[in-house]
Scaffold this active site. Structure first.
Site, PDB file in Angstrom:
ATOM      1  N   ASP A 207       1.151  -2.050  -7.092  1.00  0.00           N
ATOM      2  CA  ASP A 207       1.709  -3.061  -7.989  1.00  0.00           C
ATOM      3  C   ASP A 207       0.620  -3.722  -8.817  1.00  0.00           C
ATOM      4  OD1 ASP A 207       4.572  -3.118  -7.321  1.00  0.00           O
ATOM      5  OD2 ASP A 207       3.848  -3.643  -5.314  1.00  0.00           O
TER       6      ASP A 207
ATOM      7  N   ASP B 233      13.060  -1.330  -5.578  1.00  0.00           N
ATOM      8  CA  ASP B 233      11.833  -2.028  -5.195  1.00  0.00           C
ATOM      9  C   ASP B 233      12.090  -3.522  -5.001  1.00  0.00           C
ATOM     10  OD1 ASP B 233       9.213  -2.872  -4.921  1.00  0.00           O
ATOM     11  OD2 ASP B 233       8.596  -2.374  -6.963  1.00  0.00           O
ATOM     12  N   GLY B 234      11.822  -4.004  -3.786  1.00  0.00           N
ATOM     13  CA  GLY B 234      11.877  -5.438  -3.506  1.00  0.00           C
ATOM     14  C   GLY B 234      12.896  -5.804  -2.445  1.00  0.00           C
ATOM     15  N   GLY B 235      12.411  -6.426  -1.372  1.00  0.00           N
ATOM     16  CA  GLY B 235      13.318  -6.934  -0.333  1.00  0.00           C
ATOM     17  C   GLY B 235      13.963  -5.851   0.510  1.00  0.00           C
TER      18      GLY B 235
ATOM     19  N   HIS C 114       3.104   0.930 -10.522  1.00  0.00           N
ATOM     20  CA  HIS C 114       4.127   0.074 -11.119  1.00  0.00           C
ATOM     21  C   HIS C 114       3.418  -0.987 -11.954  1.00  0.00           C
ATOM     22  CE1 HIS C 114       7.562  -3.034 -10.134  1.00  0.00           C
ATOM     23  NE2 HIS C 114       7.499  -2.735 -11.416  1.00  0.00           N
TER      24      HIS C 114
ATOM     25  N   MET D 154      -0.263  -6.379 -11.608  1.00  0.00           N
ATOM     26  CA  MET D 154       0.318  -7.582 -12.237  1.00  0.00           C
ATOM     27  C   MET D 154      -0.749  -8.270 -13.084  1.00  0.00           C
ATOM     28  SD  MET D 154       2.466  -9.158  -9.073  1.00  0.00           S
ATOM     29  CE  MET D 154       3.340  -8.102  -7.907  1.00  0.00           C
TER      30      MET D 154
ATOM     31  N   MET E  60      14.468  -3.076 -10.075  1.00  0.00           N
ATOM     32  CA  MET E  60      13.908  -4.185  -9.300  1.00  0.00           C
ATOM     33  C   MET E  60      15.038  -4.888  -8.567  1.00  0.00           C
ATOM     34  SD  MET E  60      10.638  -4.305  -9.541  1.00  0.00           S
ATOM     35  CE  MET E  60      10.579  -5.736  -8.453  1.00  0.00           C
TER      36      MET E  60
ATOM     37  N   MET F  68       3.362  -4.080 -13.973  1.00  0.00           N
ATOM     38  CA  MET F  68       4.077  -5.304 -14.357  1.00  0.00           C
ATOM     39  C   MET F  68       3.157  -6.066 -15.298  1.00  0.00           C
ATOM     40  SD  MET F  68       5.634  -6.097 -10.634  1.00  0.00           S
ATOM     41  CE  MET F  68       4.507  -4.922  -9.912  1.00  0.00           C
TER      42      MET F  68
ATOM     43  N   SER G  43       4.466  -0.141  -0.281  1.00  0.00           N
ATOM     44  CA  SER G  43       3.785  -0.898  -1.330  1.00  0.00           C
ATOM     45  C   SER G  43       2.548  -1.581  -0.752  1.00  0.00           C
ATOM     46  CB  SER G  43       4.727  -1.951  -1.919  1.00  0.00           C
ATOM     47  OG  SER G  43       3.966  -2.844  -2.703  1.00  0.00           O
TER      48      SER G  43
ATOM     49  N   PHE H  82       6.105 -10.936  -6.683  1.00  0.00           N
ATOM     50  CA  PHE H  82       5.708 -11.265  -5.316  1.00  0.00           C
ATOM     51  C   PHE H  82       6.384 -10.355  -4.306  1.00  0.00           C
ATOM     52  CE2 PHE H  82       5.612 -14.991  -7.991  1.00  0.00           C
ATOM     53  CZ  PHE H  82       4.320 -15.465  -7.790  1.00  0.00           C
ATOM     54  N   GLY H  83       5.678 -10.109  -3.220  1.00  0.00           N
ATOM     55  CA  GLY H  83       6.287  -9.404  -2.104  1.00  0.00           C
ATOM     56  C   GLY H  83       7.049 -10.401  -1.233  1.00  0.00           C
TER      57      GLY H  83
ATOM     58  N   HIS I 209       2.797   3.162  -3.254  1.00  0.00           N
ATOM     59  CA  HIS I 209       3.208   2.338  -4.393  1.00  0.00           C
ATOM     60  C   HIS I 209       2.153   1.261  -4.657  1.00  0.00           C
ATOM     61  CE1 HIS I 209       6.396   0.589  -6.979  1.00  0.00           C
ATOM     62  NE2 HIS I 209       5.942  -0.591  -6.574  1.00  0.00           N
TER      63      HIS I 209
END
Ligand code: DX5
Ligand code: ZN
Length: 241
Positions: free
Chosen positions: A52, A192-194, A83, A54, A154, A85, A25, A160-161, A50
């Site tokens: 993002d 996606d995320g963490g 993606h 927003m 998600m 958002m 990402s 937020f990353g 990827h």
């Protein structure tokens, strides 16, 4: 790659094994060196890039839009996984496609007319994805699953990353993998995320087939080698075809 019969829902499926995909990402990249960051992804074993988007409304943060994606398209040799958002994504689908998106994912929570938006994405020629926030159950997709090429789960609250992986996502991945198998569907499950090298194996074992990672890749000492390690984790995924 291997194929063979598997028993499910009272009849035989043909399954095939596939390696998972890795999608760095760009959100976690150094934007003062954007071209170099995209180039390192080009040179790596990453499958997709990827991106993002927003809007400061659907999520409490603002990033970039089609102009940056257009610029990245010129630099990247990888498919662009966009993606969105954003609220009212239906207003911009064709513009994101024209900017170079290969996969366009919209949020279930942002689309009162999700079926229509999915058709719009497919008509644009992109792969259509739908994303679920952590609190949205996978059962919400029951009547749209046949229409999508990708489901993005998600594993943090979007915006937020660098956040912590929500472990309930593992149950959602398993449930969704099961729905897809029973209905003989081959949509990809993206998470996606963490995500980091410490939890990627568990996520793949639960049934994910695309891993998105921002901080774990771009904040690493050696991002290219980290991508290689992400690719090496786990075995192959069994997909029903
Ligand atoms: C969060 C974004 C993610 C983010 C992931 O809203 O959708 O793609 O970049 O970042 P990490 O991997 O740092 O959690
Ligand atoms: Zn994302």
């Amino acid at each position: 790659m291997g194929t063979g019969p598997a028993l499910g829902a009272g009849f035989f499926f043909i399954f095939t094994s596939m390696k998972h995909l890795v999608a760095p990402s760009l959100l976690a990249a150094d934007f003062t060196r954007l071209a170099e960051e995209v180039e390192l992804v080009n040179e790596s074993q990453a499958d997709w890039l990827h991106l993002d988007v927003m809007d400061g409304h659907f999520v409490p943060n603002l990033t970039f839009g089609m102009l940056i994606i257009q610029a990245v398209r010129k630099l990247s040799t990888k498919p662009l996984d966009v993606h969105l958002m954003i609220r009212e994504p239906e207003k911009y689908i064709e513009q994101y496609r024209d900017a170079g998106a290969d996969v366009i994912t919209v949020h279930y929570e942002a689309c009162p007319h999700l079926h229509r938006v999915i058709q719009q994405i497919k008509e644009s020629g992109a792969i259509a994805g739908v994303a679920l926030n952590p609190h949205t159950p996978v059962s919400a997709l029951e009547d749209i699953l046949e229409e999508v090429g990708l489901i993005l789960l998600m594993s943090v609250n979007p915006g937020f990353g660098g956040q912590k992986f929500i472990y309930n996502t593992l149950l959602k991945i398993q449930r969704l993998r099961n729905h897809l198998a029973v209905r003989n569907l081959s949509a990809r499950i993206e998470v996606d995320g963490g995500i980091g090298l410490h939890n990627a194996e568990k996520i793949l074992q639960a049934g994910a087939d695309v891993l998105v990672a921002g901080s774990a890749i771009f904040k690493a000492d050696d991002p290219k080698d980290t991508i290689r390690r992400f690719k090496e984790i786990g075995g192959e995924i069994m997909k029903f075809v």
